[in-house]
Design a protein around this motif. Structure first.
Motif, PDB file in Angstrom:
ATOM      1  N   PHE A 273      47.532  39.730  15.905  1.00  0.00           N
ATOM      2  CA  PHE A 273      48.652  40.371  16.596  1.00  0.00           C
ATOM      3  C   PHE A 273      48.344  40.522  18.087  1.00  0.00           C
ATOM      4  N   GLU A 274      47.096  40.859  18.398  1.00  0.00           N
ATOM      5  CA  GLU A 274      46.701  40.974  19.805  1.00  0.00           C
ATOM      6  C   GLU A 274      46.712  39.595  20.465  1.00  0.00           C
ATOM      7  N   GLU A 275      46.226  38.595  19.739  1.00  0.00           N
ATOM      8  CA  GLU A 275      46.236  37.233  20.269  1.00  0.00           C
ATOM      9  C   GLU A 275      47.672  36.762  20.515  1.00  0.00           C
ATOM     10  N   ALA A 276      48.571  37.136  19.621  1.00  0.00           N
ATOM     11  CA  ALA A 276      49.971  36.733  19.776  1.00  0.00           C
ATOM     12  C   ALA A 276      50.562  37.293  21.062  1.00  0.00           C
ATOM     13  N   LYS A 277      50.236  38.537  21.349  1.00  0.00           N
ATOM     14  CA  LYS A 277      50.757  39.148  22.581  1.00  0.00           C
ATOM     15  C   LYS A 277      50.254  38.398  23.817  1.00  0.00           C
ATOM     16  N   HIS A 278      49.019  37.921  23.755  1.00  0.00           N
ATOM     17  CA  HIS A 278      48.458  37.151  24.872  1.00  0.00           C
ATOM     18  C   HIS A 278      48.977  35.715  24.867  1.00  0.00           C
ATOM     19  N   ASN A 279      49.584  35.301  23.744  1.00  0.00           N
ATOM     20  CA  ASN A 279      50.135  33.945  23.616  1.00  0.00           C
ATOM     21  C   ASN A 279      51.634  33.933  23.879  1.00  0.00           C
ATOM     22  N   ASN A 280      52.105  34.930  24.638  1.00  0.00           N
ATOM     23  CA  ASN A 280      53.507  34.997  25.061  1.00  0.00           C
ATOM     24  C   ASN A 280      54.484  35.373  23.954  1.00  0.00           C
ATOM     25  N   TRP A 281      53.983  36.022  22.889  1.00  0.00           N
ATOM     26  CA  TRP A 281      54.908  36.633  21.934  1.00  0.00           C
ATOM     27  C   TRP A 281      55.346  37.968  22.540  1.00  0.00           C
ATOM     28  N   MET A 297      69.531  43.648  20.373  1.00  0.00           N
ATOM     29  CA  MET A 297      69.993  42.304  20.050  1.00  0.00           C
ATOM     30  C   MET A 297      70.109  41.497  21.342  1.00  0.00           C
ATOM     31  N   ASP A 298      68.978  41.350  21.985  1.00  0.00           N
ATOM     32  CA  ASP A 298      68.937  40.709  23.292  1.00  0.00           C
ATOM     33  C   ASP A 298      67.903  39.587  23.252  1.00  0.00           C
ATOM     34  N   PRO A 299      68.199  38.429  23.813  1.00  0.00           N
ATOM     35  CA  PRO A 299      67.257  37.306  23.784  1.00  0.00           C
ATOM     36  C   PRO A 299      65.909  37.624  24.414  1.00  0.00           C
ATOM     37  N   SER A 300      65.871  38.660  25.240  1.00  0.00           N
ATOM     38  CA  SER A 300      64.622  38.986  25.935  1.00  0.00           C
ATOM     39  C   SER A 300      63.519  39.437  24.988  1.00  0.00           C
ATOM     40  N   ILE A 301      63.867  39.820  23.742  1.00  0.00           N
ATOM     41  CA  ILE A 301      62.831  40.262  22.805  1.00  0.00           C
ATOM     42  C   ILE A 301      62.114  39.081  22.154  1.00  0.00           C
ATOM     43  N   LEU A 302      62.658  37.869  22.314  1.00  0.00           N
ATOM     44  CA  LEU A 302      62.031  36.679  21.744  1.00  0.00           C
ATOM     45  C   LEU A 302      60.903  36.199  22.654  1.00  0.00           C
ATOM     46  N   PRO A 303      59.863  35.601  22.048  1.00  0.00           N
ATOM     47  CA  PRO A 303      59.584  35.417  20.618  1.00  0.00           C
ATOM     48  C   PRO A 303      59.225  36.750  19.946  1.00  0.00           C
ATOM     49  N   VAL A 304      59.559  36.849  18.646  1.00  0.00           N
ATOM     50  CA  VAL A 304      59.371  38.096  17.926  1.00  0.00           C
ATOM     51  C   VAL A 304      58.712  37.862  16.572  1.00  0.00           C
ATOM     52  N   ILE A 305      57.732  38.688  16.260  1.00  0.00           N
ATOM     53  CA  ILE A 305      57.132  38.767  14.924  1.00  0.00           C
ATOM     54  C   ILE A 305      57.385  40.173  14.406  1.00  0.00           C
ATOM     55  N   SER A 306      57.912  40.279  13.189  1.00  0.00           N
ATOM     56  CA  SER A 306      58.008  41.576  12.537  1.00  0.00           C
ATOM     57  C   SER A 306      57.726  41.380  11.051  1.00  0.00           C
ATOM     58  N   LEU A 307      56.569  41.866  10.624  1.00  0.00           N
ATOM     59  CA  LEU A 307      56.146  41.752   9.229  1.00  0.00           C
ATOM     60  C   LEU A 307      56.087  43.152   8.635  1.00  0.00           C
ATOM     61  N   PHE A 308      56.698  43.321   7.475  1.00  0.00           N
ATOM     62  CA  PHE A 308      56.963  44.665   6.949  1.00  0.00           C
ATOM     63  C   PHE A 308      55.961  45.164   5.922  1.00  0.00           C
ATOM     64  N   THR A 309      55.264  44.245   5.276  1.00  0.00           N
ATOM     65  CA  THR A 309      54.348  44.636   4.203  1.00  0.00           C
ATOM     66  C   THR A 309      53.024  43.894   4.365  1.00  0.00           C
ATOM     67  N   SER A 310      51.970  44.478   3.809  1.00  0.00           N
ATOM     68  CA  SER A 310      50.664  43.839   3.868  1.00  0.00           C
ATOM     69  C   SER A 310      50.660  42.530   3.078  1.00  0.00           C
ATOM     70  N   GLY A 311      51.250  42.566   1.890  1.00  0.00           N
ATOM     71  CA  GLY A 311      51.367  41.370   1.058  1.00  0.00           C
ATOM     72  C   GLY A 311      52.805  40.883   1.022  1.00  0.00           C
ATOM     73  N   SER A 339      71.418  33.079  17.777  1.00  0.00           N
ATOM     74  CA  SER A 339      72.702  32.619  18.313  1.00  0.00           C
ATOM     75  C   SER A 339      72.964  33.211  19.688  1.00  0.00           C
ATOM     76  N   SER A 340      72.573  34.473  19.889  1.00  0.00           N
ATOM     77  CA  SER A 340      72.739  35.103  21.197  1.00  0.00           C
ATOM     78  C   SER A 340      71.883  34.411  22.252  1.00  0.00           C
ATOM     79  N   ALA A 341      70.660  34.062  21.870  1.00  0.00           N
ATOM     80  CA  ALA A 341      69.731  33.447  22.821  1.00  0.00           C
ATOM     81  C   ALA A 341      70.120  32.021  23.187  1.00  0.00           C
ATOM     82  N   THR A 342      70.904  31.358  22.336  1.00  0.00           N
ATOM     83  CA  THR A 342      71.284  29.962  22.610  1.00  0.00           C
ATOM     84  C   THR A 342      72.755  29.825  23.003  1.00  0.00           C
ATOM     85  N   LYS A 343      73.425  30.946  23.176  1.00  0.00           N
ATOM     86  CA  LYS A 343      74.860  30.929  23.432  1.00  0.00           C
ATOM     87  C   LYS A 343      75.230  30.134  24.674  1.00  0.00           C
ATOM     88  N   GLU A 344      74.447  30.251  25.734  1.00  0.00           N
ATOM     89  CA  GLU A 344      74.769  29.615  27.012  1.00  0.00           C
ATOM     90  C   GLU A 344      73.972  28.327  27.237  1.00  0.00           C
TER      91      GLU A 344
END
Length: 547
Positions: A273-281, A297-311, A339-344
């Motif tokens: 997760f720390e590496e991802a932040k340094h990899n422009n996530w 709901m804004d394209p600025s949050i991309l790229p995004v990882i959200s994992l909800f459970t350990s397994g 769709s929002s991020a690719t709208k334009e």
């Protein structure tokens, strides 16, 4: 025992209708007269056309009422040809205009382990509990276009890794292979080419671990599907291509945490997760539904990882909605963001959505849990179809990597000839998955296990032999399977295996220009058609990966 759900009886009136009413035009005399008329009129028509046009017109490859094998197109509509597509195994009718239509967005949906019998089972159960008519159609029923043949390169019965790689790379490979060919070399995927050649946004949504076989086969390359720690590293961008995924929603954050963390599955101390932040996530979340709900709901949050459970995420029947979103909710947010991020922009997006745990419930032969996850997948299909309706430049495809469990809508429960019954009320009484319930029962005193089964599975007619068996079992897996069997036999549903089977699975498609998916296909055809529609070059990706 509940009352059985009986099939509707169809009136056998066809033979009476055919005896009482006959078309006079089908009499021998009428047929002979029309035959001569057709021959004469056909000859005259062809002569006149030849004199007027002075050229041959392209014929259609089918006959007409007069028996002419090559009738002339006298309409102003475009001529339709029978085209043999080298990527497909069957001939199909298409026209030049439709061939030229290219989708901007592609949504690939995978119902892991969902076979034709499970589709029928879930539909019939839904009809029963919601008092729908016998001819009710589910969201998938109305877009059924064909079948997918599922074998891998190593065996008739595929696993999810080889099955998903057939879709993602368009090749047959061995069971256990994630994004690699039969020699173990990486193969470029649809998702990777969409990202790096078409500059499309890409996403993965799954109810399994995000590192599990199906999502992994679109976003990583491993000789063995069990190497999920390496898969996780590749998914965040630690591979020759760099980052290929813009959005990942699902479970399995244990493979992103260092070994020293109590929830980790990793064999090392890498903090992905720390590496991802340094990899422009831009957005990295785990185990935090509230933060996910509050995401803009804004394209600025991309790229995004959200994992909800350990397994894996929970089965739908067990899901705590305050902690885990449903497959439909995750898919909805993914569609909104992409769709929002690719709208334009000229480029669209590629999104893979997997109903992962349909398969796992079938491995347990747990019918109630199986049907709940299927119905949630159907909800997601309805959502995606609505999105396609609102975005006509989008197509969706839905199929399965394989069937699981060998489900049959019948069960031989005695030596006597069966009565063709089933009891859906049995499933209505089930409150939890047998996998979760198995652990709870093992933590309960043997004398109290009957009460847990009665309360959680709704079974009120437990036999003496069943009580003895419940008291003796001390393995969670064995308990899971036994509890599922108690439900299945009472509902009169049959299972052939706790593994996969080799049957063909249904293929569904929705949107403009999806005729290429009609018919019976090898699973590899699906990857080829997607690549063709998006003008992808997966061979170039393969070369880059193998430098």
């Amino acid at each position: 025992m509940s009352q059985p759900l009986l099939s509707h009886q169809l009136h056998d009136e066809e033979s009476d209708e055919h005896d009482d009413w006959k078309d006079p035009s089908t009499s021998p005399k009428a047929s002979s007269s029309r035959k001569y008329f057709c021959i004469i009129s056909g000859a005259v028509g062809l002569t006149l056309v030849g004199m007027l046009m002075g050229a041959f017109l392209t014929p259609l490859d089918h006959g007409n009422e007069c028996g002419l094998q090559h009738p002339v197109n006298l309409t102003n509509k475009p001529l339709v040809r029978i085209v043999k597509d080298p990527l497909l195994s069957t001939q199909q009718t298409t026209n030049h205009t439709e061939q030229q239509q290219k989708p901007r967005n592609v949504i690939m949906m995978i119902s892991d382990g969902l076979g034709p019998a499970s589709v029928s089972f879930a539909r019939t159960y839904y009809q029963y509990i919601n008092q729908k008519p016998y001819d009710y159609k589910t969201p998938l029923d109305s877009i059924h276009v064909g079948q997918s043949r599922t074998r891998s390169s190593s065996t008739l019965v595929t696993d999810s890794a080889a099955g998903a790689t057939a879709f993602s790379c368009g090749i047959k490979t061995y069971n256990g292979a994630v994004g690699v060919d039969p020699q173990g070399k990486p193969c470029g995927t649809v998702l990777e080419s969409a990202k790096h050649h078409r500059n499309m946004l890409t996403g993965l949504v799954a109810t399994s671990r995000i590192t599990h076989a199906t999502p992994a086969s679109w976003s990583s390359h491993q000789k063995d599907r069990e190497n999920e720690a390496s898969i996780a590293a590749q998914q965040i961008g630690d591979n020759p291509l760099g980052r290929s995924v813009d959005l990942m929603f699902g479970g399995g954050y244990c493979y992103f945490l260092p070994k020293s963390d109590q929830q980790s599955c990793r064999p090392d101390e890498r903090r992905l997760f720390e590496e991802a932040k340094h990899n422009n996530w831009t957005t990295v979340l785990h185990g935090d539904r509230k933060a996910w709900d509050e995401l803009d709901m804004d394209p600025s949050i991309l790229p995004v990882i959200s994992l909800f459970t350990s397994g894996h995420m929970s089965y739908e029947i067990d899901r705590d909605h305050t902690k885990e979103p449903s497959l439909t909710e995750m898919s909805d947010k993914a569609l909104q963001l992409l769709s929002s991020a690719t709208k334009e922009t000229e480029q669209g997006f590629f999104l893979m959505i997997e109903g992962s745990r349909i398969d796992m419930a079938a491995h347990s032969n747990d019918p109630a849990t199986h049907v709940h996850d299927i119905l949630e997948y159907q909800n997601t299909v309805a959502l995606v179809k609505k999105f396609v309706d609102e975005h006509p430049d989008t197509i969706m495809i839905s199929t399965s990597d394989h069937e699981t469990g060998g489900l049959s809508l019948a069960r031989q429960v005695s030596a006597k000839y069966p009565k063709y019954l089933w009891y859906p009320d049995v499933l209505k009484g089930v409150k939890r998955s047998t996998a979760i319930l198995a652990g709870d029962i093992l933590r309960t005193n043997a004398e109290d296990r009957q009460k847990v089964v009665e309360n959680q599975l709704g079974i009120q007619d437990i036999t003496g032999d069943e009580l003895k068996k419940l008291a003796k079992i001390n393995s969670a897996k064995e308990m899971d399977i036994y509890l599922a069997s108690m439900v299945s036999i009472r509902s009169q549903l049959g299972w052939a295996t706790h593994g996969h089977s080799g049957v063909d699975v249904n293929l569904y498609a929705y949107g403009n220009s999806v005729d290429e998916f009609r018919g019976s296909h090898e699973n590899t055809d699906i990857g080829h058609i997607l690549a063709q529609k998006l003008d992808l070059d997966m061979d170039a990706i393969t070369k880059e990966l193998n430098k």
